[in-house]
Design an enzyme around this catalytic site. Structure first.
Site, mmCIF file in Angstrom:
data_model
loop_
_atom_site.group_PDB
_atom_site.id
_atom_site.type_symbol
_atom_site.label_atom_id
_atom_site.label_comp_id
_atom_site.label_asym_id
_atom_site.label_seq_id
_atom_site.Cartn_x
_atom_site.Cartn_y
_atom_site.Cartn_z
ATOM 1 N N HIS B 213 17.688 76.375 95.545
ATOM 2 C CA HIS B 213 16.624 75.458 95.945
ATOM 3 C C HIS B 213 17.158 74.061 96.256
ATOM 4 O O HIS B 213 16.711 73.412 97.183
ATOM 5 C CB HIS B 213 15.563 75.375 94.851
ATOM 6 C CG HIS B 213 14.591 76.498 94.919
ATOM 7 N ND1 HIS B 213 13.847 76.902 93.853
ATOM 8 C CD2 HIS B 213 14.244 77.309 95.942
ATOM 9 C CE1 HIS B 213 13.080 77.910 94.212
ATOM 10 N NE2 HIS B 213 13.308 78.183 95.470
ATOM 11 N N ARG B 320 26.965 89.068 117.183
ATOM 12 C CA ARG B 320 27.819 90.093 117.790
ATOM 13 C C ARG B 320 28.985 90.332 116.848
ATOM 14 O O ARG B 320 29.983 89.626 116.884
ATOM 15 C CB ARG B 320 28.315 89.626 119.150
ATOM 16 C CG ARG B 320 27.187 89.297 120.128
ATOM 17 C CD ARG B 320 27.778 88.827 121.456
ATOM 18 N NE ARG B 320 26.739 88.306 122.321
ATOM 19 C CZ ARG B 320 26.408 87.023 122.408
ATOM 20 N NH1 ARG B 320 27.037 86.132 121.675
ATOM 21 N NH2 ARG B 320 25.446 86.616 123.229
ATOM 22 N N GLU B 454 18.999 98.382 126.189
ATOM 23 C CA GLU B 454 19.878 97.905 127.256
ATOM 24 C C GLU B 454 20.238 99.010 128.239
ATOM 25 O O GLU B 454 20.966 98.785 129.185
ATOM 26 C CB GLU B 454 21.134 97.242 126.678
ATOM 27 C CG GLU B 454 21.878 98.110 125.684
ATOM 28 C CD GLU B 454 22.928 97.344 124.882
ATOM 29 O OE1 GLU B 454 23.439 96.338 125.374
ATOM 30 O OE2 GLU B 454 23.225 97.764 123.751
ATOM 31 N N ASP B 478 23.006 94.035 130.299
ATOM 32 C CA ASP B 478 23.351 95.436 130.519
ATOM 33 C C ASP B 478 22.197 96.194 131.162
ATOM 34 O O ASP B 478 22.409 97.037 132.023
ATOM 35 C CB ASP B 478 23.767 96.101 129.200
ATOM 36 C CG ASP B 478 25.243 95.851 128.907
ATOM 37 O OD1 ASP B 478 26.002 95.700 129.890
ATOM 38 O OD2 ASP B 478 25.620 95.785 127.726
ATOM 39 N N ARG B 488 28.367 94.170 136.531
ATOM 40 C CA ARG B 488 28.150 92.733 136.508
ATOM 41 C C ARG B 488 29.445 91.935 136.612
ATOM 42 O O ARG B 488 29.428 90.734 136.797
ATOM 43 C CB ARG B 488 27.364 92.327 135.263
ATOM 44 C CG ARG B 488 28.035 92.633 133.943
ATOM 45 C CD ARG B 488 27.244 91.956 132.848
ATOM 46 N NE ARG B 488 27.233 92.732 131.622
ATOM 47 C CZ ARG B 488 27.383 92.190 130.429
ATOM 48 N NH1 ARG B 488 27.547 90.897 130.314
ATOM 49 N NH2 ARG B 488 27.347 92.935 129.356
ATOM 50 N N CYS B 525 17.358 88.954 124.065
ATOM 51 C CA CYS B 525 18.537 88.224 123.605
ATOM 52 C C CYS B 525 19.599 88.115 124.688
ATOM 53 O O CYS B 525 20.651 87.557 124.472
ATOM 54 C CB CYS B 525 19.118 88.874 122.346
ATOM 55 S SG CYS B 525 19.773 90.520 122.625
#
Lengths: 88, 591
Positions: B213, B320, B454, B478, B488, B525
């Site tokens: 706390h 990640r 994805e 993706d 890409r 995301c």
């Protein structure tokens, strides 16, 4: 004396904040209020007591209330459990 | 950053191999755990620990009422302290108030008060009675499997120590000179409130947890803080100059001019940055017509969390974890992983953190992987690799489960394209849970497990997945390359690879609708989440959670605060009917 089965519904369980809310609510009533978990009984007006229950989500508890305002206390406390301590 | 005179020692200090370094000019450098971000320089104010051992002292019968009274008045003093502190934080966040209220409730706990008194009636001093009772309560809490509750047992310890000090009339005074950096063994939430009032610049403690706390309060008051530096109070004297770096967890005592110069440069940069962010930090991410959007952060390393939290994110939407593999060039063992995941969840606490299982393969290689695939993006990556190498997968799941004990961790599975991948993963997760249970290792049994959407397959079958998992996260990069069959990273097809292609947007729309009707959270995301033009579109499609890199958080918040949900919804509807991404872009330009 009134006995009610209640269930912990919020994800985080009966952690500090809901425990404090529960004790505050219980303290409003004159009745003696106890919570039982697996045979382990604590005074619901004691913050440490409620915290040591370590009641997690899905945990089933028994509310035991005795005193002049037991009816009202039982209703308000079960409602508090039902609402997931306002964390649903 | 602090200048370390012997540069060879810096890595050792930073990795915790050594936590103290003394130079020839009297400069002392300590490494602790960063618990509240920020930089400050000030004069040390040391709260020396009060280490008097109290032995059970017999009290003669006639002195018993006197002992009870001493206990009562000590209690009153402390109750008043906390009540005053509560008064000072009126209007602060409900969390801050709740923390102090809990302290007050513990002190006022009738059960505890009565048993302390009963103990005194048996003929022992008030001090001994307090120690016995609080220690017993602490033992109760420590037995709990709940990690957060265990953390709370420190608070009981603090309250006990403070009660004892009060009983000995050693009330800590808060006549701390302005511009001080407090150095203490441990502190209570009440202390933090009073420190804020005394305009304390920084807090350094020997004990404490990041999720305690006191640490939470220091963060919400923006007081830089470093914790966990053992025996520090013995090394620092009052009035010595101290620099605290709450980002890196480094404390410099008696810095030479060169270190002070470095500090000043850093501090100026920090202030510029804060000014730039301005008041936006404190405002909610809400559209003009009141729709709330959750902004989360994508992070790669634990150190990024502080900056993200300062900028006002509500959690970490994507970690990640393969970065760990890439930086180590091999798969780390369970212990290394656990430490890393645990640090992330503790730093973010109480905000949630979504950790994505290793997505190695494709463009991210690591040891033990096939190096030559003809078409790695369509190859052996994400969940495909993990289910094949389930030794690696199990290690990671065990480490993730162990870090879930703080109940703010969520697990995300990458590259899902069919239902059986989810079922197989769940089986492994279940088996790992059993193992941990067997070894009495705590974890969150209800840890939410979600999937990345994805692949077009996952987006099409979102309704089946929604019944199995707890959340979705849409990876737009993706999803775009797979939907449009355009690599890409291949510059020959960059004009085809466009996330604003109606096919991609319609897939996203389907996923959002399915998630909503199944009442599971869905976030975006991928890069689209941070794309300035796309914010209105995503909000209009019904997204309520966006996860972006920390530096994007405030800009995204600004955009959300300038738009109307109703208008965004209308725009999204029109855009879904467009025939090409060129049409889409035209419409977005008008919005």
């Amino acid at each position: 004396m009134i006995e009610r089965n209640v269930k912990v519904r919020n994800r985080a369980g009966l952690h500090t904040r809901p425990a404090a809310g529960l004790v505050k609510l219980a303290a409003k009533f004159k009745s003696d209020i106890y919570l039982v978990r697996d045979g382990f009984t604590i005074n619901a007006k004691s913050i440490i007591g409620v915290m040591t229950l370590a009641a997690e989500q899905g945990c089933e508890l028994v509310l035991m209330i005795e005193g002049e305002d037991e009816e009202l206390a039982a209703n308000e406390l079960s409602e508090y459990f039902e609402s997931g301590f306002g964390e649903l | 950053m602090v200048q370390i005179i012997d540069k060879k020692l810096l890595p050792k200090i930073l990795t915790g191999e050594k936590n103290k370094f003394e130079s020839n000019v009297g400069e002392l450098i300590f490494k602790g755990i960063p618990s509240s971000p920020g930089l400050a320089m000030g004069k040390a104010y040391v709260l020396k620990p009060d280490n008097v051992v109290v032995r059970p002292k017999k009290i003669p019968q006639d002195k018993i009422p006197n002992e009870v009274e001493r206990f009562d008045s000590a209690l009153q003093v402390m109750v008043k302290d906390i009540t005053d502190a509560l008064e000072k934080v009126k209007g602060e966040s409900p969390n801050v108030v709740a923390i102090l209220e809990t302290n007050l409730m513990i002190l006022n706990d009738e059960i505890i008060i009565n048993s302390v008194k009963e103990r005194i009636f048996k003929g022992i001093s008030a001090e001994s009675a307090v120690i016995q009772e609080y220690d017993q309560q602490e033992q109760f809490i420590k037995k709990s499997k709940d990690n957060i509750l265990k953390e709370r047992s420190f608070e009981l310890e603090h309250l006990k120590e403070r009660l004892l000090a009060t009983l000995r009339n050693k009330v800590i005074s808060y006549t701390i000179p302005e511009g001080s950096i407090v150095i203490a063994q441990s502190i209570t939430p009440t202390d933090v409130v009073n420190f804020k009032d005394a305009k304390v610049l920084g807090i350094i403690t020997e004990a404490g947890g990041i999720a305690s706390h006191s640490s939470i309060l220091a963060r919400s008051f923006e007081i830089p803080s470093v914790i966990g530096i053992k025996d520090l109070t013995w090394f620092i004297n009052n009035h010595e100059k101290v620099i605290i770096d709450g980002y890196a967890g480094i404390v410099t005592v008696n810095p030479p001019d060169s270190s002070i110069e470095t500090y000043k440069t850093k501090k100026a940069k920090e202030e510029d940055h804060k000014r730039e962010l301005g008041e936006l930090v404190k405002l909610p991410a809400e559209t003009l017509d009141g729709s709330q959007i959750k902004i989360m952060a994508n992070i790669d390393f634990p150190e990024e969390i502080e900056a993200a939290v300062i900028a006002g994110c509500e959690g970490v939407g994507l970690v990640r974890t393969e970065n760990l593999v890439i930086s180590l060039k091999s798969f780390p063992d369970e212990e290394v992983q656990y430490k890393w995941y645990n640090e992330i969840t503790e730093r973010a606490y109480p905000n949630p953190v979504i950790l994505r299982a290793f997505d190695v393969g494709s463009d991210k290689y690591a040891e033990g992987m096939p190096m030559l695939e003809k078409n790695p993006a369509l190859g052996f990556r994400g969940i495909r690799f993990l289910l094949h190498r389930d030794d690696i997968f199990r290690k990671q799941i065990r480490a993730l489960l162990r870090a879930s004990r703080n109940k703010n961790l969520k697990i995300m599975l990458p590259m899902i394209s069919s239902v059986n991948e989810v079922e197989d993963s769940f089986k492994i997760i279940q088996e790992c849970k059993k193992e941990l249970e067997g070894n009495s290792i705590p974890f969150d049994n209800d840890v939410p497990v979600g999937i990345m959407i994805e692949t077009p397959a996952a987006a099409f079958m979102a309704d089946r997945f929604a019944k199995l998992v707890n959340f979705f996260s849409i990876g737009t990069n993706d999803l775009t390359q797979y939907t449009l069959a355009a690599d890409r990273s291949n510059e020959m097809v960059t004009d085809i690879y466009d996330t604003f292609h109606p096919a991609v947007l319609n897939l996203i729309k389907n996923v959002i609708d399915v998630a909503k009707s199944n009442k599971i959270p869905v976030s975006v995301c991928g890069e689209l989440a941070g794309n300035a033009a796309a914010t209105g579109l995503l909000v209009g499609l019904g997204i309520e959670e966006l996860s972006v890199t920390p530096p994007m958080i405030l800009e995204l918040k600004k955009r959300i605060r300038e738009m109307k949900f109703k208008k965004a919804k209308k725009l999204a509807k029109e855009i879904l009917e467009c025939n090409s991404y060129i049409e889409v872009c035209k419409k977005l330009a008008i919005f």
